[in-house]
Design an enzyme around this catalytic site. Structure first.
Site, PDB file in Angstrom:
ATOM      1  N   THR A 125      29.470  39.946  -2.391  1.00  0.00           N
ATOM      2  CA  THR A 125      29.561  40.540  -1.041  1.00  0.00           C
ATOM      3  C   THR A 125      28.507  39.940  -0.112  1.00  0.00           C
ATOM      4  O   THR A 125      27.440  39.508  -0.575  1.00  0.00           O
ATOM      5  CB  THR A 125      29.361  42.067  -1.122  1.00  0.00           C
ATOM      6  N   ASP A 126      28.792  39.957   1.174  1.00  0.00           N
ATOM      7  CA  ASP A 126      27.797  39.491   2.157  1.00  0.00           C
ATOM      8  C   ASP A 126      26.572  40.394   2.177  1.00  0.00           C
ATOM      9  O   ASP A 126      25.523  40.015   2.695  1.00  0.00           O
ATOM     10  CB  ASP A 126      28.409  39.384   3.572  1.00  0.00           C
ATOM     11  N   GLU A 127      26.705  41.596   1.588  1.00  0.00           N
ATOM     12  CA  GLU A 127      25.579  42.527   1.635  1.00  0.00           C
ATOM     13  C   GLU A 127      24.409  42.049   0.780  1.00  0.00           C
ATOM     14  O   GLU A 127      23.293  42.548   0.933  1.00  0.00           O
ATOM     15  CB  GLU A 127      26.046  43.926   1.234  1.00  0.00           C
ATOM     16  N   TYR A 149      23.503  49.559  -3.962  1.00  0.00           N
ATOM     17  CA  TYR A 149      24.791  48.861  -4.112  1.00  0.00           C
ATOM     18  C   TYR A 149      24.586  47.354  -3.997  1.00  0.00           C
ATOM     19  O   TYR A 149      24.966  46.586  -4.884  1.00  0.00           O
ATOM     20  CB  TYR A 149      25.798  49.343  -3.056  1.00  0.00           C
ATOM     21  N   LYS A 153      25.012  44.410  -6.851  1.00  0.00           N
ATOM     22  CA  LYS A 153      25.939  43.281  -6.647  1.00  0.00           C
ATOM     23  C   LYS A 153      25.179  41.948  -6.697  1.00  0.00           C
ATOM     24  O   LYS A 153      25.682  40.952  -7.213  1.00  0.00           O
ATOM     25  CB  LYS A 153      26.675  43.416  -5.313  1.00  0.00           C
TER      26      LYS A 153
HETATM   27  P1  NAD Z   1      37.144  49.982  -4.526  1.00  0.00           P
HETATM   28  O1  NAD Z   1      36.015  50.958  -4.676  1.00  0.00           O
HETATM   29  O2  NAD Z   1      38.281  50.308  -3.633  1.00  0.00           O
HETATM   30  O3  NAD Z   1      37.778  49.689  -5.970  1.00  0.00           O
HETATM   31  C1  NAD Z   1      36.993  49.475  -7.108  1.00  0.00           C
HETATM   32  C2  NAD Z   1      37.915  49.544  -8.325  1.00  0.00           C
HETATM   33  O4  NAD Z   1      37.131  49.268  -9.508  1.00  0.00           O
HETATM   34  C3  NAD Z   1      38.556  50.920  -8.527  1.00  0.00           C
HETATM   35  O5  NAD Z   1      39.922  50.785  -8.828  1.00  0.00           O
HETATM   36  C4  NAD Z   1      37.796  51.499  -9.717  1.00  0.00           C
HETATM   37  O6  NAD Z   1      38.584  52.400 -10.496  1.00  0.00           O
HETATM   38  C5  NAD Z   1      37.458  50.237 -10.492  1.00  0.00           C
HETATM   39  N1  NAD Z   1      36.291  50.425 -11.361  1.00  0.00           N
HETATM   40  C6  NAD Z   1      35.090  50.963 -11.024  1.00  0.00           C
HETATM   41  N2  NAD Z   1      34.286  50.973 -12.098  1.00  0.00           N
HETATM   42  C7  NAD Z   1      34.984  50.404 -13.125  1.00  0.00           C
HETATM   43  C8  NAD Z   1      34.673  50.127 -14.471  1.00  0.00           C
HETATM   44  N3  NAD Z   1      33.473  50.446 -14.995  1.00  0.00           N
HETATM   45  N4  NAD Z   1      35.612  49.522 -15.234  1.00  0.00           N
HETATM   46  C9  NAD Z   1      36.837  49.212 -14.719  1.00  0.00           C
HETATM   47  N5  NAD Z   1      37.184  49.476 -13.449  1.00  0.00           N
HETATM   48  C10 NAD Z   1      36.262  50.055 -12.657  1.00  0.00           C
HETATM   49  O7  NAD Z   1      36.447  48.612  -4.142  1.00  0.00           O
HETATM   50  P2  NAD Z   1      36.938  47.425  -3.177  1.00  0.00           P
HETATM   51  O8  NAD Z   1      36.546  47.747  -1.806  1.00  0.00           O
HETATM   52  O9  NAD Z   1      38.325  47.088  -3.514  1.00  0.00           O
HETATM   53  O10 NAD Z   1      35.962  46.257  -3.676  1.00  0.00           O
HETATM   54  C11 NAD Z   1      36.360  45.376  -4.724  1.00  0.00           C
HETATM   55  C12 NAD Z   1      35.282  44.344  -4.943  1.00  0.00           C
HETATM   56  O11 NAD Z   1      35.070  43.610  -3.738  1.00  0.00           O
HETATM   57  C13 NAD Z   1      33.934  44.921  -5.334  1.00  0.00           C
HETATM   58  O12 NAD Z   1      33.350  44.073  -6.299  1.00  0.00           O
HETATM   59  C14 NAD Z   1      33.144  44.889  -4.041  1.00  0.00           C
HETATM   60  O13 NAD Z   1      31.755  44.777  -4.290  1.00  0.00           O
HETATM   61  C15 NAD Z   1      33.689  43.636  -3.403  1.00  0.00           C
HETATM   62  N6  NAD Z   1      33.624  43.593  -1.929  1.00  0.00           N
HETATM   63  C16 NAD Z   1      34.155  44.608  -1.195  1.00  0.00           C
HETATM   64  C17 NAD Z   1      34.132  44.531   0.188  1.00  0.00           C
HETATM   65  C18 NAD Z   1      34.732  45.624   1.040  1.00  0.00           C
HETATM   66  O14 NAD Z   1      34.589  45.578   2.261  1.00  0.00           O
HETATM   67  N7  NAD Z   1      35.457  46.583   0.482  1.00  0.00           N
HETATM   68  C19 NAD Z   1      33.536  43.432   0.818  1.00  0.00           C
HETATM   69  C20 NAD Z   1      32.993  42.404   0.028  1.00  0.00           C
HETATM   70  C21 NAD Z   1      33.048  42.503  -1.351  1.00  0.00           C
HETATM   71  P1  TYD Z   2      30.981  51.254   5.203  1.00  0.00           P
HETATM   72  O1  TYD Z   2      32.425  51.315   5.519  1.00  0.00           O
HETATM   73  O2  TYD Z   2      30.389  52.292   4.300  1.00  0.00           O
HETATM   74  O3  TYD Z   2      30.687  49.786   4.666  1.00  0.00           O
HETATM   75  P2  TYD Z   2      29.258  49.054   4.390  1.00  0.00           P
HETATM   76  O4  TYD Z   2      28.173  50.060   4.359  1.00  0.00           O
HETATM   77  O5  TYD Z   2      29.500  48.461   3.038  1.00  0.00           O
HETATM   78  O6  TYD Z   2      29.110  48.047   5.488  1.00  0.00           O
HETATM   79  O7  TYD Z   2      30.163  51.293   6.564  1.00  0.00           O
HETATM   80  C1  TYD Z   2      30.424  50.359   7.591  1.00  0.00           C
HETATM   81  C2  TYD Z   2      29.505  50.709   8.752  1.00  0.00           C
HETATM   82  O8  TYD Z   2      29.880  51.976   9.268  1.00  0.00           O
HETATM   83  C3  TYD Z   2      28.038  50.830   8.352  1.00  0.00           C
HETATM   84  O9  TYD Z   2      27.232  50.303   9.387  1.00  0.00           O
HETATM   85  C4  TYD Z   2      27.820  52.314   8.209  1.00  0.00           C
HETATM   86  C5  TYD Z   2      28.789  52.897   9.230  1.00  0.00           C
HETATM   87  N1  TYD Z   2      29.340  54.227   8.900  1.00  0.00           N
HETATM   88  C6  TYD Z   2      29.219  55.294   9.807  1.00  0.00           C
HETATM   89  O10 TYD Z   2      28.671  55.150  10.907  1.00  0.00           O
HETATM   90  N2  TYD Z   2      29.726  56.502   9.440  1.00  0.00           N
HETATM   91  C7  TYD Z   2      30.331  56.713   8.238  1.00  0.00           C
HETATM   92  O11 TYD Z   2      30.767  57.853   7.963  1.00  0.00           O
HETATM   93  C8  TYD Z   2      30.455  55.608   7.326  1.00  0.00           C
HETATM   94  C9  TYD Z   2      31.126  55.786   5.995  1.00  0.00           C
HETATM   95  C10 TYD Z   2      29.944  54.384   7.707  1.00  0.00           C
END
Ligand code: NAD
Ligand code: TYD
Length: 338
Positions: A125-127, A149, A153
């Site tokens: 992730t970019d985070e 988190y 990561k």
């Molecule tokens: P999500 O929370 O929607 O889904 C995570 C999935 O992983 C779920 O289905 C959960 O049941 C499964 N899981 C959790 N723990 C597990 C374990 N111990 N064993 C097997 N399965 C398990 O997450 P997402 O938003 O789809 O993110 C997916 C990936 O992409 C993550 O690695 C996250 O760090 C990365 N990512 C997400 C974003 C974003 O904006 N959502 C951005 C950059 C990177």
């Molecule tokens: P989020 O969707 O939790 O993603 P991330 O923290 O991984 O970037 O949050 C996106 C942005 O929105 C972040 O700056 C926090 C803000 N945010 C709120 O202001 N209110 C909320 O209830 C949530 C969940 C996030």
């Protein structure tokens, strides 16, 4: 046939990737390994559960008895499974260490001895770069994660690289910006605010609302991962960003406009501790491999709002009937009903 293991395939990005992979690659046999935590739902994969080239295994990536044989029979592993919500990591980090770090370690150990493995994609992730007040992060920049988190990561990201450098595991690492689109769990800002707005409930905006995120449509993310499976270079890291930087307050106003709700629904709430101010990515490396985002943010956000409007049967049970979600919401935002 090419055996592809997708971890976390019942979550937001993983499920979109499974659907994309089955449609785009007739020679791929996809196995989803997912623990079905609060964030993973079998309903999210309902349209592909009976697909002849898809198998679903419920299991924990940190359980080597389940995970090791699945990795060892695969040609490609795409590792999405993780605990993903920053606010939950601030409340309690243990599951993040167990899944994001130890779970990744278990998969990488299995990958060391996987006879056919051609690619292990570590979805990072970019985070991991931490807050970026100006400019854009490049893959060679120092990583400075600032919450549990992003730190878990970052640990997984560098552990995956170490298995390339030390054991020649064919790892690539991708660092995507904030994703949006269908099937995102309604705890993240876009689905939370869209579904609250549809129900005319408050939108809890943290701090001054001026934190900036770069939004990437989930299908653009899936296409990037697919392309990098083909064209990426082992040991390399690739940024994947949408190039759509927007402050949370402006994003909130767009959601209100698309849902036809008044700005009086905005409810300023206490800021997230250690809230990263801004993320931004330089994506020239992925673009040099031929990838570019295709979804315009205005269209993508409108379609996403429409998806949540049309698919209330997917999110209403989570928000209205899931006691754990309601308890989480109350602890995060106070006792008001979501
Ligand atoms: P999500 O929370 O929607 O889904 C995570 C999935 O992983 C779920 O289905 C959960 O049941 C499964 N899981 C959790 N723990 C597990 C374990 N111990 N064993 C097997 N399965 C398990 O997450 P997402 O938003 O789809 O993110 C997916 C990936 O992409 C993550 O690695 C996250 O760090 C990365 N990512 C997400 C974003 C974003 O904006 N959502 C951005 C950059 C990177
Ligand atoms: P989020 O969707 O939790 O993603 P991330 O923290 O991984 O970037 O949050 C996106 C942005 O929105 C972040 O700056 C926090 C803000 N945010 C709120 O202001 N209110 C909320 O209830 C949530 C969940 C996030």
């Amino acid at each position: 046939m090419i055996d592809v293991l997708v971890t976390g395939g019942a979550g937001f990005i993983g499920s979109n990737f499974v659907r994309h992979a089955l449609a785009a690659h007739p020679d791929w046999r996809v196995t989803t390994l997912d623990k079905l935590t609060y964030a993973g739902r079998i309903e999210t994969l309902s349209d592909v559960m009976d697909h002849p080239r898809h198998a679903f295994v419920r299991g924990d990536i940190a359980d080597d008895v389940v995970a090791t044989p699945l990795v060892q029979r695969s040609h490609i592993v795409v590792h999405f499974a993780a605990e993903t919500h920053v606010d939950r990591s601030i409340a309690s980090a243990g599951d993040f260490i167990r899944t994001d770090m130890i779970g990744t370690y278990v998969l990488l150990e299995a990958a060391r001895n996987a006879p056919h493995l051609k690619r292990f994609v570590q979805i990072s992730t970019d985070e991991v770069y931490g807050s970026v007040p100006e400019g854009a992060s490049r893959e060679t920049d120092e990583i400075k994660p600032r919450n549990p988190y992003s730190a878990s990561k970052a640990g997984a990201d560098r552990l995956a690289y170490s298995y390339f450098a030390t054991y020649d595991v064919p790892v690539i690492v991708t660092r995507a910006s904030n994703n949006y689109g269908p099937y995102q769990f309604p705890e993240k800002i876009i689905p939370l605010f869209v579904t609250n707005a549809l129900d005319e409930r408050p939108l809890p905006l943290y701090g001054d609302g001026l934190n900036v995120r770069d939004w990437l449509h989930v299908m653009d993310h899936c296409r990037a991962v697919d392309l990098l499976i083909e064209r990426g270079v082992n040991g390399e890291t690739y940024n994947i960003g949408g190039g759509n930087e927007i402050a949370n307050i402006d994003l909130t106003h767009r959601i209100l406009e698309l849902t036809g709700r008044p700005s009086s629904l905005i409810q300023p709430v206490k800021d997230r501790p250690g809230h990263d101010r801004r993320y931004a990515l330089d994506t020239s490396k992925a673009r040099a491999h031929g990838w570019a985002p295709q979804v315009d943010f205005v269209d993508g956000l409108r379609e996403t709002v429409e998806w949540y409007r049309a698919n209330q049967a997917w999110w209403r049970p989570i928000k209205e009937q899931d006691a754990a979600f309601r308890a989480y919401y109350a602890s995060q935002y106070g006792p008001a009903r979501p």
